[in-house]
Design a protein around this motif. Structure first.
Motif, mmCIF file in Angstrom:
data_model
loop_
_atom_site.group_PDB
_atom_site.id
_atom_site.type_symbol
_atom_site.label_atom_id
_atom_site.label_comp_id
_atom_site.label_asym_id
_atom_site.label_seq_id
_atom_site.Cartn_x
_atom_site.Cartn_y
_atom_site.Cartn_z
ATOM 1 N N ALA A 5 5.818 0.516 1.239
ATOM 2 C CA ALA A 5 6.389 -0.803 0.995
ATOM 3 C C ALA A 5 7.055 -0.806 -0.109
ATOM 4 O O ALA A 5 7.660 -1.449 -0.717
ATOM 5 C CB ALA A 5 5.901 -2.022 1.765
ATOM 6 N N GLY A 6 5.912 -0.399 -1.264
ATOM 7 C CA GLY A 6 6.453 -0.265 -2.667
ATOM 8 C C GLY A 6 6.718 -1.853 -3.623
ATOM 9 O O GLY A 6 6.403 -1.440 -4.289
ATOM 10 N N GLU A 7 5.146 -1.991 -2.447
ATOM 11 C CA GLU A 7 3.960 -3.587 -3.818
ATOM 12 C C GLU A 7 3.411 -2.066 -4.610
ATOM 13 O O GLU A 7 1.968 -1.883 -4.058
ATOM 14 C CB GLU A 7 4.001 -4.444 -3.136
ATOM 15 C CG GLU A 7 4.739 -4.788 -1.320
ATOM 16 C CD GLU A 7 6.509 -5.625 -2.891
ATOM 17 O OE1 GLU A 7 6.149 -6.244 -4.046
ATOM 18 O OE2 GLU A 7 7.006 -5.715 -2.965
ATOM 19 N N ALA A 8 2.604 -3.170 -6.054
ATOM 20 C CA ALA A 8 1.551 -2.356 -6.031
ATOM 21 C C ALA A 8 0.033 -3.526 -6.867
ATOM 22 O O ALA A 8 1.330 -4.667 -6.066
ATOM 23 C CB ALA A 8 2.177 -2.812 -7.648
ATOM 24 N N ASP A 45 1.651 10.126 -10.755
ATOM 25 C CA ASP A 45 1.722 8.935 -11.339
ATOM 26 C C ASP A 45 1.694 7.408 -10.315
ATOM 27 O O ASP A 45 1.449 6.785 -10.483
ATOM 28 C CB ASP A 45 3.170 8.812 -11.042
ATOM 29 C CG ASP A 45 4.275 9.756 -11.925
ATOM 30 O OD1 ASP A 45 4.348 9.469 -13.073
ATOM 31 O OD2 ASP A 45 4.654 10.983 -11.235
ATOM 32 N N ALA A 46 1.068 7.702 -9.079
ATOM 33 C CA ALA A 46 0.721 6.589 -8.016
ATOM 34 C C ALA A 46 -0.600 7.297 -7.336
ATOM 35 O O ALA A 46 -0.435 8.130 -7.226
ATOM 36 C CB ALA A 46 2.037 5.577 -7.809
ATOM 37 N N VAL A 100 -0.186 1.596 -4.858
ATOM 38 C CA VAL A 100 1.044 1.039 -4.757
ATOM 39 C C VAL A 100 1.380 1.523 -3.783
ATOM 40 O O VAL A 100 1.371 2.796 -2.695
ATOM 41 C CB VAL A 100 2.313 1.759 -5.097
ATOM 42 C CG1 VAL A 100 3.484 1.426 -4.709
ATOM 43 C CG2 VAL A 100 2.340 1.757 -6.390
ATOM 44 N N THR A 101 1.571 0.391 -2.205
ATOM 45 C CA THR A 101 1.709 0.765 -1.176
ATOM 46 C C THR A 101 2.643 1.031 -0.880
ATOM 47 O O THR A 101 3.976 1.222 -1.558
ATOM 48 C CB THR A 101 2.269 -0.940 -0.138
ATOM 49 O OG1 THR A 101 2.651 -1.384 -0.802
ATOM 50 C CG2 THR A 101 0.478 -1.837 -0.576
ATOM 51 N N PRO A 111 -1.260 2.637 -10.664
ATOM 52 C CA PRO A 111 -1.465 2.356 -10.182
ATOM 53 C C PRO A 111 -1.496 2.176 -8.961
ATOM 54 O O PRO A 111 -1.114 3.222 -8.380
ATOM 55 C CB PRO A 111 0.496 1.766 -10.644
ATOM 56 C CG PRO A 111 0.848 3.126 -10.912
ATOM 57 C CD PRO A 111 -0.055 2.833 -11.350
ATOM 58 N N MET A 152 -1.103 6.299 -3.529
ATOM 59 C CA MET A 152 -0.636 5.653 -2.460
ATOM 60 C C MET A 152 -1.167 5.577 -1.847
ATOM 61 O O MET A 152 -2.018 5.812 -1.132
ATOM 62 C CB MET A 152 0.556 6.660 -2.244
ATOM 63 C CG MET A 152 1.613 6.830 -3.168
ATOM 64 S SD MET A 152 2.852 5.554 -4.339
ATOM 65 C CE MET A 152 3.767 4.991 -2.521
ATOM 66 N N ARG A 167 -3.424 -6.325 -12.057
ATOM 67 C CA ARG A 167 -1.975 -5.119 -12.270
ATOM 68 C C ARG A 167 -1.360 -6.567 -14.030
ATOM 69 O O ARG A 167 -2.605 -7.102 -13.882
ATOM 70 C CB ARG A 167 -0.876 -4.891 -12.198
ATOM 71 C CG ARG A 167 -1.092 -4.033 -10.388
ATOM 72 C CD ARG A 167 0.027 -2.968 -10.031
ATOM 73 N NE ARG A 167 1.751 -3.972 -10.847
ATOM 74 C CZ ARG A 167 1.787 -3.909 -11.571
ATOM 75 N NH1 ARG A 167 1.493 -2.340 -12.497
ATOM 76 N NH2 ARG A 167 3.663 -4.610 -12.010
#
Lengths: 146, 189
Positions: free
Chosen positions: B19-22, B68-69, B16-17, B14, B71, B46
């Protein structure tokens, strides 16, 4: 105090002494990490939200609100608002800014007077509130410790 | 300690920003044929049935890369379209490092590149390649020092051949040793 122990606490209206609802969830905003709002379970359908600044006092047995008019219907709150349900950290994965998962948020330790978030408790560790960068719909993002 | 992963493992991660948004997931990697590194990612929306996003993410705009992501600072880190992912007019044909032969400056073909090894963290870089040797062995080779890339081969210093790693766990040691040996024997001229 831990947010899990505040869940279910009654929210009372100081002008009528009536119970408006009970605390069901909280939303958290970063820099500085603090509780931005409380989600309430009210009678009837839907959720309502109470901004932290409208909380008069957060007692051990009840949360006091000046008047019930301060409660907002969740449908009227946009996702950009820090009190929007997307900013509820519980159950979300914690990612560092370098993309490493540090478990799932299980509880929030906060100061009942100021609303400051002291720690985020995950399935793996306690993360100081100062490391919080963002709480979004997908994940909670924290700084990467060297 | 630097953590490494294969570039192909970034696919499906994913985006992900902070700010926690995917805002999407990685669909594919676009290699830069002139430097041998990664130029950008193409993204998909997504979810299972989401289609392509048609917005490229430039490698330079990645805030951090982890297991895991991927960023990014904010939604604005993505390009408005995916032209960056298409080969430009100034580019040579190919535009891919995969399948190209990894050859030493001394003229020994070490094998064909099957994947890239990426050092994760705040400043992710391509730190080496996975190659398939003539004996069909898969080994990881660190890159350091002068590297020249064409659409036929990636040229690396002769020393590289001595620092192969069998897996990602021993790759860091191999990369350290290669850098050490290149420092000890600086290139003439």
């Amino acid at each position: 105090m831990l947010f899990s122990s505040a869940q279910g606490t009654a929210v009372m209206d100081l002008t009528t002494a009536e119970t408006i609802g009970t605390v069901s969830a909280c939303t958290v905003t970063p820099t500085p990490a603090r509780v931005a709002g409380l989600r309430l379970r009210t009678r009837g359908r839907g959720h309502h939200t109470l901004d932290w600044k409208d909380v008069r006092s957060f007692g051990p047995d009840a949360v006091a609100v000046e008047e019930a008019g301060r409660i907002r219907d969740e449908k009227d709150i946009g996702p950009g608002d820090p009190a929007h349900a997307a900013h509820d950290p519980l159950g979300k994965p914690v990612l560092t800014e370098t993309g490493l998962c540090k478990g799932t948020v299980v509880d929030v330790e906060f100061d009942a007077r100021s609303g400051r978030v002291v720690h985020l408790l995950t399935t793996e560790q306690r993360i100081p509130g100062g490391e919080l960068l963002g709480v979004g719909g997908y994940a909670v993002v924290v700084t990467a410790r060297p | 300690m630097t953590v490494y992963m294969r570039a192909s493992e970034i696919i499906k991660k994913p985006v992900v920003t902070l700010a926690g948004e995917a805002i999407g997931q990685v669909k594919d990697l676009v290699f830069d044929s002139s430097t041998g590194s990664i130029r950008c990612f193409t993204l998909a929306g997504r979810g299972l049935l989401a289609g392509p996003l048609h917005r490229a993410l430039l490698w330079d705009n990645v805030h951090g890369l982890g297991p895991d992501a991927v960023m990014v600072r904010a939604d604005s880190a993505l390009e408005e379209d995916d032209t960056a992912a298409r080969p430009g007019d100034g580019d040579r044909t190919g535009g891919d490092v995969l399948g190209v032969a990894l050859t030493t400056c001394g003229g020994r073909r070490l094998g064909d590149i099957t994947d890239a090894v990426v050092a994760m963290g705040r400043a992710p870089v391509v730190a080496g390649y996975e190659i398939s040797t003539a004996e069909q062995r898969r080994v990881l080779l660190p890159v350091a020092g002068p590297v020249t890339v064409s659409d036929e081969r990636v040229l690396v210093p002769d020393e590289t051949a001595r620092y192969e790693a069998a897996d990602l766990g021993t790759f860091e040691e191999a990369a350290e040793n290669l850098r050490g040996s290149l420092r000890r024997a600086p290139k003439e001229g």
